[in-house]
Enzyme design. Sequence first.
Site, mmCIF file in Angstrom:
data_model
loop_
_atom_site.group_PDB
_atom_site.id
_atom_site.type_symbol
_atom_site.label_atom_id
_atom_site.label_comp_id
_atom_site.label_asym_id
_atom_site.label_seq_id
_atom_site.Cartn_x
_atom_site.Cartn_y
_atom_site.Cartn_z
ATOM 1 C CB CYS A 134 -38.704 -72.899 9.048
ATOM 2 S SG CYS A 134 -37.858 -72.794 7.444
ATOM 3 C CD GLU A 156 -39.409 -75.783 5.720
ATOM 4 O OE1 GLU A 156 -39.423 -75.981 6.961
ATOM 5 O OE2 GLU A 156 -39.529 -74.672 5.209
ATOM 6 C CD GLU A 158 -41.703 -73.978 14.641
ATOM 7 O OE1 GLU A 158 -40.925 -73.697 13.724
ATOM 8 O OE2 GLU A 158 -42.796 -74.544 14.466
ATOM 9 C CE LYS A 161 -54.549 -71.446 2.307
ATOM 10 N NZ LYS A 161 -54.350 -70.146 3.020
#
Length: 471
Positions: A283, A249, A375, A173
Amino acid sequence: MRHYVGGGFDTSGTPFPLVDPVRGIAVGEAPEAPRALVDRAVDAARAALRGPWTSWSPADRARLLHRIADGIEARFEEFVDAECADTGKPRELASTVDIPRAVANFRSYADLLVGRSERSWSTPTPDGRGALNYTVHKPLGVVAVISPWNLPLLLLTWKVAPALATGNTVVAKPSELTPGTACLLAEVMAGAELPPGVFNLVHGGGGDAAGQWLTEHPGVDAVAFTGESRTGSTIMRAAAGRLAPVSFELGGKNAGLVFADADLERAVEGTLRSAFTHSGQVCLCTERVYVERPVFDRFAEALAAGARELTGYGPMVSAAHRDKVLGYLGEAAADGRVLAGGGVPSFGDERDGGFWVEPTVLTGLPEDHPAVREEIFGPVVHLAPFDTEEEALALANAGPYGLAATVWTGDVSRAHRVAPALDVGIAWVNTWNLRDLRTPFGGVKASGIGREGGDHSLDFFSEPMNVCVKL
């Protein structure tokens, strides 16, 4: 845009709009997978585990991975077009990083698979005849692969390739924001002589949609996910009920350390890359940089000048993400100093309707400020000085994340002392994002669980079994 289930394409489900981030206008639609289609995809993947796929040898699967890589290369420009349309990233980036790396993912795991060996031991026994112990690696089964919007094809193939290499079946997905390259990959799979049900693709959102239904599905044996840490926690709770293994991750608030003995020009150039590649929507990007005090002002001035001169960067992926980034910048401007950027660029053309944010350099914020601790995932970097090596490490290691870091120094001893002391999964010294696909990749703390890359991925996607034969 189409689903791909059981070897056939499907358009069932309510369509949702796809928006061009560059201009902020709708340019297409994709179907939201109904729960019944997700169930059918899992059923197809499970059925394939009982079919001819189970008899494929490692060499057969390696040849398949090379055929998939060939298929991507044959349609290279189409993949580049789809990547740019979905994400808004510059064509140069998509054509030199994202699509070539997707090809490399399949080829590298094909090569690793052919060279992989099993282990055996001769075991002494009281009767003197001995025993032979050896290991075999078996697939986990049906694997749900959920990939993010920032590097859609690269990160999807980073998981699909080792999952197929080890004999699993996959239900993938992609992010609902960036389905284009995943659809092209399904077309490549359809032409690669892959048994029906080995690879399946469904589109849709996360919560109370395809993502949630997949991760909670009792027919899914493992989940591989890249995305936000909070989403990872939700998926982990869903998988915990059936003790399904997970590979995550997750997010990062990556630090860079610049020591006074570093090549300053090189450090500035490297930090411009590490902070602003894909407008910070990677990331591994550096969001906070700590600079030794004697060179802090010079570094800050040079980095800010470089940020102001940047051209060819892309927009945020969506209006919601742009607004999130601008929210952080508003708080930061009120509480600290903006050395460069801090707002929305003006182009005087159709791009003014897109989701743009200027490359931004901040300083003067306390370490507990949201713009320093959380973040942002945008073109934003905060600078702060340090005085000692110990202070630099303490600052870099603070906070909930631990994905990656950079160290800029001319002292080889310091490099080998500092890099291993960082609480991260990967540390670069005098470079950034230089990757060897055989090495372990992943994070600590809220940045992930497990490692990807090379044998680490092959180990996750397979179950080792010991066989003992009495002689």
